[in-house]
Design a protein around this motif. Structure first.
Motif, mmCIF file in Angstrom:
data_model
loop_
_atom_site.group_PDB
_atom_site.id
_atom_site.type_symbol
_atom_site.label_atom_id
_atom_site.label_comp_id
_atom_site.label_asym_id
_atom_site.label_seq_id
_atom_site.Cartn_x
_atom_site.Cartn_y
_atom_site.Cartn_z
ATOM 1 N N ALA A 1 0.834 -1.203 0.000
ATOM 2 C CA ALA A 1 0.000 0.000 0.000
ATOM 3 C C ALA A 1 0.872 1.258 0.000
ATOM 4 N N ALA A 2 1.977 1.225 0.754
ATOM 5 C CA ALA A 2 2.857 2.389 0.816
ATOM 6 C C ALA A 2 3.510 2.631 -0.536
ATOM 7 N N LYS A 3 3.968 1.547 -1.173
ATOM 8 C CA LYS A 3 4.620 1.690 -2.478
ATOM 9 C C LYS A 3 3.646 2.186 -3.529
ATOM 10 N N ALA A 4 2.373 1.834 -3.365
ATOM 11 C CA ALA A 4 1.372 2.288 -4.333
ATOM 12 C C ALA A 4 0.953 3.724 -4.030
ATOM 13 N N ARG A 5 1.510 4.315 -2.959
ATOM 14 C CA ARG A 5 1.183 5.675 -2.533
ATOM 15 C C ARG A 5 -0.316 5.825 -2.311
ATOM 16 N N ALA A 6 -0.904 4.820 -1.684
ATOM 17 C CA ALA A 6 -2.341 4.861 -1.447
ATOM 18 C C ALA A 6 -2.583 5.260 0.002
#
Lengths: 117, 549
Positions: B443-448
């Motif tokens: 989720a963090a890598k997807a900037r969500a």
């Protein structure tokens, strides 16, 4: 023309099944489910092509580029046969289960069943 | 490199199904000899575990393993026959089921739930396992429907098993819902057949990747995939299809509910991953759906953005509904049933991230996260439901009002529940920590940002309900029911072994991660899947006859 008739038949079956499914009586609910299953079966058959069949109108043959004598699509018939058998077993089971519900609750009315937590 | 047809790997693919089917039939014939039946069941369970282990090693994990193997039933060439496929994804799922299934089986030999159906408990158990196994291995869409039905038939009987008023009622609604779902499944299958001219998954993937060459219009496939996804979401119990879960899970015997939550739920998740990523990911469909009011639009050149958007909504709602619902329940299985709804949301979030992202690295990471989280949920929730079974067979109840102080009465049972609860929360070094960590990382890598907040809220709710469960039933003074209870030693042994498994997966996470990575790669490797199954065109057929009959 055949297409219109079949589409109307499928629509009518789905409508009737949905109507019965939303009734208060459990037995009618089972009937509704049975009719929706049959509607799905008729739909499956029509998906195999319903025009007077040629090699081009049958997906499994047209898609694989083989010329064969005039035929109806055998695959959907096999699918429907399987689905009918499964649906028959399920309907029987659902009916037996409704009877057990009646034995346990002394009623087949959906609204009364829901009140007894 | 692929497995040679007819080689050992090919035979292995069908081994678990044959084993479990034989066990089911033999145990059905032994209905009058309980001891023999239990012995056959145990032997069958062990053989099943061995078969799955062999698939894991020889097809996926060994240094020179092919990575994927197929079995063409009756030696018909694909797409004309039924194809069974075992790749990393199938093997990973099967392994989860095998571990939990054997645990539940051993557990069941000690305390068969009462009821008139006692003599059919073991055959039904194996038929349930057969349906789950078939669903994981089949490479054919209609065949997937058939295995779903096999699995459901067994689970119907289990939900109605105890035969009381609330059990029969729960079973009726469960049957009604799933009959409707089956009809919708058939609509999806029929539509896809009419659109693409095939139902073999590999053949589907091949045709959708190059629709022009096969002369088909792939646009309807997006909607049909939506139909199928709704059916799989019913099986997985995602909101808005979660309403059947609490009643059905409370009605079934706890050791079966462990399987329903740990195995059959995962079939829904598996089907979503397999169809979305292996089959439909390559479909050349330009989609562009503006969302009014938000100023966003769902756009892409495959059906995946749709899948991702729908899954985000369903998974987010599941996390909240499951978490909030679990906090207020009054019995152990009530809490864990609602918890299952929330936890499946945690599994579906990374799947949604994988579907919306265009970065292949992140996509793989997200699938790994979903698989690791699914593994943790299977182990932890399976353990907790088995613990409910142990509490019930010892005290005759699982309502918080009648429980208290189990920790002092049976420390091993308490430790098992404690560890299972911590694994759900995600405390290191347990399996749950890595699941949670990977989901947050994806989720963090997807900037969500909103998704991260949601995951955090869900985690806090998890802490709230497991703490409450612990305080209500294991802490405090012993109630009358607990004081007179004797916990079965075999059941506790099973629980302790499962607990050890959870700790072992966490401590020795390296190989588990490697396995999950292989599974994610297999899920995303459409070309490898198509090559292994190798569907042919009718023009390549010399003669339309099966193999050596």
């Amino acid at each position: 023309m055949t297409g219109v008739v079949l589409a109307a038949a499928i629509g009518a079956l789905f409508a009737l099944g949905t109507f019965l499914l939303l009734r208060r009586d459990l037995i009618r609910v089972v009937w509704g489910l049975a009719i929706i299953s049959q509607a799905a079966n008729v739909y499956l058959l029509t998906m195999g092509g319903i025009a007077p069949a040629t090699a081009d109108s049958v997906p499994v043959l047209a898609g694989h580029g083989e010329h064969v004598p005039v035929t109806a699509d055998p695959l959907v018939q096999a699918l429907v046969l399987t689905a009918i058998v499964i649906g028959f077993g399920m309907t029987a089971f659902a009916l037996v289960l409704s009877y057990r519900v009646y034995e346990e609750h002394d009623t087949l009315d959906v609204t009364e069943l829901g009140d007894r937590e | 490199m692929t497995a040679t047809p007819g080689g050992m790997e090919s035979q292995l693919v069908i081994a678990p199904m044959v084993v479990v089917l034989l066990t089911a039939v033999v145990s059905l014939l032994l209905s009058r000899r309980p001891r023999a039946r239990a012995a056959v069941s145990m032997a069958g369970g062990a053989a099943y575990a061995v078969a799955v282990g062999a698939i894991d090693w020889y097809i996926v994990l060994a240094p020179d393993a092919p990575g994927i193997a197929t079995y063409q039933v009756g030696d018909w060439p694909a797409p004309f026959g039924i194809t069974l496929v075992a790749d990393g994804l199938s093997a990973f799922m099967l392994t989860m089921v095998a571990v939990l299934g054997v645990a539940s089986l051993v557990f069941s030999t000690r305390h068969l739930p009462g009821g008139q159906g006692r003599s059919y408990y073991f055959p039904l158990f194996h038929f349930l396992a057969l349906g789950v196994t078939g669903a994981f291995l089949t490479g054919d869409l209609f065949n997937l429907f058939v295995w779903f039905e096999v699995m459901l038939m067994a689970s119907y009987v289990f939900v109605a098993y105890s035969g009381g008023p609330q059990h029969t009622r729960a079973a009726f609604w469960y049957v009604a819902l799933n009959l409707l779902a089956s009809a919708i499944f058939l609509l999806g299958v029929g539509g896809i057949y009419a659109t693409t001219g095939t139902l073999n998954m590999a053949d589907l993937a091949r045709r959708l990747a190059d629709p022009a060459a096969f002369g088909l219009d792939p646009v309807p496939v997006v909607g049909l995939l939506g139909l199928l996804l709704s059916v799989f979401a019913i099986k997985a119990g995602l909101v808005p299809f979660q309403f059947w879960i609490p009643t059905a899970y409370r009605a079934a015997p706890p050791q079966i509910t462990a399987l329903l939550a740990g195995a059959t739920k995962k079939v829904g998740i598996y089907a979503i991953i397999r169809l979305s990523f292996t089959i439909f990911a390559g479909a050349e469909v330009a989609v562009d759906l503006p969302i009014p009011l938000l100023g966003l639009s769902i756009a892409g050149d495959s059906p995946l953005p749709f899948v991702g958007a729908a899954l985000f909504l369903m998974a987010g709602a599941s996390i909240l509904v499951g978490g909030i619902g679990a906090v207020g329940r009054d019995s152990m299985e009530g809490v864990f049933a609602y918890s299952s709804i929330g936890q499946v949301g945690f599994i579906a979030i990374p799947v949604a991230i994988a579907a919306t992202t265009t970065d292949p690295g992140l996509r793989e990471l997200a699938i790994v996260a979903a698989l690791v989280y699914a593994l943790n949920h299977t182990l932890a929730k399976g353990l907790l439901f088995l613990a409910v079974g142990a509490v019930r067979s010892a005290t005759g109840t699982s309502r918080f009002a009648d429980l208290g102080g189990i920790a002092s009465r049976s420390p091993p049972l308490a430790i098992a529940v404690f560890v299972g609860s911590l694994a759900l929360v995600g405390i290191p070094p347990l399996s749950g920590f890595f699941g949670k960590f990977l989901v947050f990382e994806a989720a963090a890598k997807a900037r969500a940002g909103p998704v991260l907040v949601l995951l955090l809220v869900g985690s806090l709710l998890t802490i709230a309900y497991v703490t409450r469960t612990w305080n209500q039933s294991f802490w405090g003074a012993q109630t009358d029911a607990v004081e007179t209870a004797t916990v079965d030693s075999v059941q506790v042994t099973v629980l302790v072994l499962l607990t050890a498994t959870i700790v072992a997966v966490g401590v020795g996470f390296e190989p588990v991660y490697a396995f999950a990575e292989a599974a994610a790669e297999a899920a995303l490797d459409t070309e490898g899947y198509v090559d292994a199954v190798d569907p042919i065109d009718a023009s390549e057929l010399d003669d339309l006859s099966g193999g050596d009959h």
